[in-house]
Design a protein around this motif. Structure first.
Motif, PDB file in Angstrom:
ATOM      1  N   THR A   1      -2.255   1.856   2.879  1.00 55.88           N
ATOM      2  CA  THR A   1      -1.815   2.716   3.975  1.00 55.88           C
ATOM      3  C   THR A   1      -2.863   2.723   5.086  1.00 55.88           C
ATOM      4  O   THR A   1      -2.540   2.611   6.269  1.00 55.88           O
ATOM      5  CB  THR A   1      -1.597   4.158   3.460  1.00 55.88           C
TER       6      THR A   1
ATOM      7  N   ASP B   1       6.325   7.885  -4.316  1.00 56.63           N
ATOM      8  CA  ASP B   1       6.876   8.156  -5.639  1.00 56.63           C
ATOM      9  C   ASP B   1       6.024   9.117  -6.483  1.00 56.63           C
ATOM     10  O   ASP B   1       6.556  10.042  -7.105  1.00 56.63           O
ATOM     11  CB  ASP B   1       7.030   6.826  -6.406  1.00 56.63           C
TER      12      ASP B   1
ATOM     13  N   ARG C   1      11.055  -0.086   0.655  1.00 55.19           N
ATOM     14  CA  ARG C   1      11.045   0.203  -0.787  1.00 55.19           C
ATOM     15  C   ARG C   1      10.518   1.597  -1.116  1.00 55.19           C
ATOM     16  O   ARG C   1      10.382   1.960  -2.273  1.00 55.19           O
ATOM     17  CB  ARG C   1      10.280  -0.853  -1.584  1.00 55.19           C
TER      18      ARG C   1
ATOM     19  N   THR D   1      -3.518   2.554  -5.104  1.00 58.26           N
ATOM     20  CA  THR D   1      -4.060   3.382  -6.187  1.00 58.26           C
ATOM     21  C   THR D   1      -3.354   4.734  -6.242  1.00 58.26           C
ATOM     22  O   THR D   1      -2.824   5.214  -5.233  1.00 58.26           O
ATOM     23  CB  THR D   1      -5.561   3.637  -5.969  1.00 58.26           C
TER      24      THR D   1
ATOM     25  N   LEU E   1     -12.443   7.575   3.399  1.00 61.88           N
ATOM     26  CA  LEU E   1     -12.483   6.843   2.137  1.00 61.88           C
ATOM     27  C   LEU E   1     -11.522   5.668   2.198  1.00 61.88           C
ATOM     28  O   LEU E   1     -10.443   5.770   2.788  1.00 61.88           O
ATOM     29  CB  LEU E   1     -12.060   7.754   0.982  1.00 61.88           C
TER      30      LEU E   1
HETATM   31  C1  LIG Z   1       4.847  -2.482   2.223  1.00 61.92           C
HETATM   32  C2  LIG Z   1       4.472  -1.223   1.499  1.00 61.92           C
HETATM   33  C3  LIG Z   1       5.417  -0.634   0.649  1.00 61.92           C
HETATM   34  C4  LIG Z   1       5.098   0.549  -0.027  1.00 61.92           C
HETATM   35  N1  LIG Z   1       6.021   1.098  -0.839  1.00 61.92           N
HETATM   36  C5  LIG Z   1       5.751   2.231  -1.493  1.00 61.92           C
HETATM   37  C6  LIG Z   1       6.704   2.827  -2.374  1.00 61.92           C
HETATM   38  O1  LIG Z   1       7.798   2.311  -2.613  1.00 61.92           O
HETATM   39  N2  LIG Z   1       6.339   3.976  -2.999  1.00 61.92           N
HETATM   40  C7  LIG Z   1       5.125   4.569  -2.819  1.00 61.92           C
HETATM   41  O2  LIG Z   1       4.856   5.618  -3.405  1.00 61.92           O
HETATM   42  N3  LIG Z   1       4.198   4.026  -2.011  1.00 61.92           N
HETATM   43  C8  LIG Z   1       4.472   2.875  -1.350  1.00 61.92           C
HETATM   44  N4  LIG Z   1       3.510   2.304  -0.556  1.00 61.92           N
HETATM   45  C9  LIG Z   1       2.177   2.961  -0.429  1.00 61.92           C
HETATM   46  C10 LIG Z   1       1.248   2.506  -1.552  1.00 61.92           C
HETATM   47  O3  LIG Z   1       1.697   3.139  -2.734  1.00 61.92           O
HETATM   48  C11 LIG Z   1      -0.258   2.889  -1.388  1.00 61.92           C
HETATM   49  O4  LIG Z   1      -0.822   2.807  -2.614  1.00 61.92           O
HETATM   50  C12 LIG Z   1      -0.576   4.274  -0.919  1.00 61.92           C
HETATM   51  O5  LIG Z   1       0.008   4.477   0.337  1.00 61.92           O
HETATM   52  C13 LIG Z   1      -2.061   4.516  -0.639  1.00 61.92           C
HETATM   53  O6  LIG Z   1      -2.856   4.092  -1.667  1.00 61.92           O
HETATM   54  P1  LIG Z   1      -4.145   3.209  -1.381  1.00 61.92           P
HETATM   55  O7  LIG Z   1      -4.880   3.158  -2.648  1.00 61.92           O
HETATM   56  O8  LIG Z   1      -3.754   1.936  -0.751  1.00 61.92           O
HETATM   57  O9  LIG Z   1      -4.964   4.138  -0.351  1.00 61.92           O
HETATM   58  P2  LIG Z   1      -5.671   3.820   1.047  1.00 61.92           P
HETATM   59  O10 LIG Z   1      -4.707   3.201   1.982  1.00 61.92           O
HETATM   60  O11 LIG Z   1      -6.948   3.123   0.819  1.00 61.92           O
HETATM   61  O12 LIG Z   1      -5.986   5.316   1.491  1.00 61.92           O
HETATM   62  C14 LIG Z   1      -4.943   6.203   1.880  1.00 61.92           C
HETATM   63  C15 LIG Z   1      -5.551   7.545   2.289  1.00 61.92           C
HETATM   64  O13 LIG Z   1      -6.048   8.235   1.160  1.00 61.92           O
HETATM   65  C16 LIG Z   1      -7.449   8.511   1.288  1.00 61.92           C
HETATM   66  N5  LIG Z   1      -7.991   8.330  -0.064  1.00 61.92           N
HETATM   67  C17 LIG Z   1      -7.913   7.201  -0.813  1.00 61.92           C
HETATM   68  N6  LIG Z   1      -8.419   7.420  -2.033  1.00 61.92           N
HETATM   69  C18 LIG Z   1      -8.836   8.703  -2.070  1.00 61.92           C
HETATM   70  C19 LIG Z   1      -9.423   9.524  -3.079  1.00 61.92           C
HETATM   71  N7  LIG Z   1      -9.696   9.058  -4.309  1.00 61.92           N
HETATM   72  N8  LIG Z   1      -9.715  10.814  -2.764  1.00 61.92           N
HETATM   73  C20 LIG Z   1      -9.424  11.313  -1.541  1.00 61.92           C
HETATM   74  N9  LIG Z   1      -8.870  10.590  -0.549  1.00 61.92           N
HETATM   75  C21 LIG Z   1      -8.564   9.298  -0.815  1.00 61.92           C
HETATM   76  C22 LIG Z   1      -7.950   7.512   2.316  1.00 61.92           C
HETATM   77  O14 LIG Z   1      -9.091   7.975   3.000  1.00 61.92           O
HETATM   78  C23 LIG Z   1      -6.735   7.412   3.245  1.00 61.92           C
HETATM   79  O15 LIG Z   1      -6.718   8.504   4.128  1.00 61.92           O
HETATM   80  C24 LIG Z   1       3.802   1.145   0.134  1.00 61.92           C
HETATM   81  C25 LIG Z   1       2.855   0.541   0.969  1.00 61.92           C
HETATM   82  C26 LIG Z   1       3.176  -0.624   1.642  1.00 61.92           C
HETATM   83  C27 LIG Z   1       2.149  -1.256   2.524  1.00 61.92           C
END
Ligand SMILES: Cc1cc2nc3c(=O)[nH]c(=O)nc-3n(C[C@H](O)[C@H](O)[C@H](O)COP(=O)(O)OP(=O)(O)OC[C@H]3O[C@@H](n4cnc5c(N)ncnc54)[C@H](O)[C@@H]3O)c2cc1C
Length: 266
Positions: free
Chosen positions: A33, A121, A182, A108, A27
């Motif tokens: 990430t 977080d 962060r 998300t 997904l």
């Molecule tokens: C520079 C940087 C700094 C960050 N700092 C922080 C921070 O301070 N605190 C923090 O909490 N996070 C942090 N993050 C992470 C960020 O919060 C992302 O939102 C989180 O890692 C993944 O969310 P995404 O929506 O991007 O998921 P994606 O990257 O699209 O997916 C992540 C994983 O989840 C799976 N997935 C996605 N949606 C679903 C669903 N609905 N059901 C089942 N599986 C699913 C995907 O298949 C994948 O394996 C940071 C990221 C970056 C790049």
């Protein structure tokens, strides 16, 4: 990056079917990430199934018990939501502290919880508030959802659709962020109901988010920052890395806990 197919279904059942027909498909939510992982060739999915066109996965709704947040709701939407601010302001504060503006505008809540980074977080809020992670198959209580380092109760191909957070009397979140990434080096979410106080800690343990029960017990009888003062978190299960020793993290957790209680008291 390896080659992969890209699919953008418009129904949840089609997304589930795409995952069921190809065990190597993944997904895609905000990609914050997943995409860096693909760029570094640490994962090689055959297909990405983008959730962005599926109706009903984005949104924040007040429910009688508290607030319900769709899996594809971005961190920035939670941070700025008047509904979350009214029902659970600590959750809006937490979302506003995630990463930077770019991450908050793409990342998300569903992606964060599915990924379950030990320094993320949201897991602390979900665990402290005893929230319910709802998927296309079932409802998973927070206590059964987190299983350790990057491990959750999600089965292969299971899709998070929303998270239901209950209202509490008071809540607060305090985070000591890693200045480079962060992410939390120690993040503490404190939630007070009429019956108890739950204290969930992220960023500090190699096993992921955990409940600091001793702090919860002490705060249940005296909900004040001073009540935490005499406690000492055992560092033996905490992370030790170039950013800080386990002993340093244990101290940080205590300080963040006191700050979270102070915030909850307003
Ligand atoms: C520079 C940087 C700094 C960050 N700092 C922080 C921070 O301070 N605190 C923090 O909490 N996070 C942090 N993050 C992470 C960020 O919060 C992302 O939102 C989180 O890692 C993944 O969310 P995404 O929506 O991007 O998921 P994606 O990257 O699209 O997916 C992540 C994983 O989840 C799976 N997935 C996605 N949606 C679903 C669903 N609905 N059901 C089942 N599986 C699913 C995907 O298949 C994948 O394996 C940071 C990221 C970056 C790049």
């Amino acid at each position: 990056m390896h080659a992969f197919d890209y699919q953008r279904p418009s129904a949840l059942s089609d997304a589930a079917a795409a995952l069921a027909s190809d065990p190597e498909a993944k997904l895609l939510a905000g990609g914050q990430t997943l995409l860096p992982t693909l760029k570094q060739r640490l994962a090689q999915p055959t297909a990405l199934v983008d959730l962005s066109r599926i109706p009903g996965l984005v949104g924040i709704t007040a429910i009688p018990e508290g607030v319900s947040i769709g899996a594809m709701t971005r961190h920035a939407q939670v941070a700025s939501s008047s509904v979350v601010r009214a029902v659970l302001p600590a959750l809006a504060d937490l979302a506003g502290e995630i990463g930077d503006a770019a991450v908050r505008n793409r990342g998300t809540i569903g992606g964060s919880l599915a990924n379950d980074d030990p320094t993320a977080d949201y897991p602390s809020a979900v665990l402290a508030l005893n929230a319910t992670v709802v998927t296309d198959r079932r409802e998973i209580p927070a206590g059964a959802y987190f299983r350790g380092l990057f491990e959750t109760a999600l089965a292969e191909g299971e899709i998070i659709t929303r998270v239901d957070f209950p209202k509490v009397e008071r809540a607060g979140y305090a985070k000591f962020r890693n200045p480079a990434s962060r992410y939390a080096m120690a993040g503490v979410f404190v939630a007070k109901t009429a019956a108890e106080v739950r204290v969930a800690v992220t960023g500090a343990s190699q096993s992921g988010v955990f409940l600091w029960e001793e702090a919860g017990d002490v705060l249940t009888s005296d909900f004040s920052p001073a009540a935490v003062e005499s406690l000492a978190l055992d560092p033996s299960d905490l992370m030790s890395d170039l950013h800080g020793s386990a002993e340093y993290r244990a101290q940080l957790v205590k300080v963040m806990c006191k700050r979270a209680v102070a915030k909850a008291l307003g």
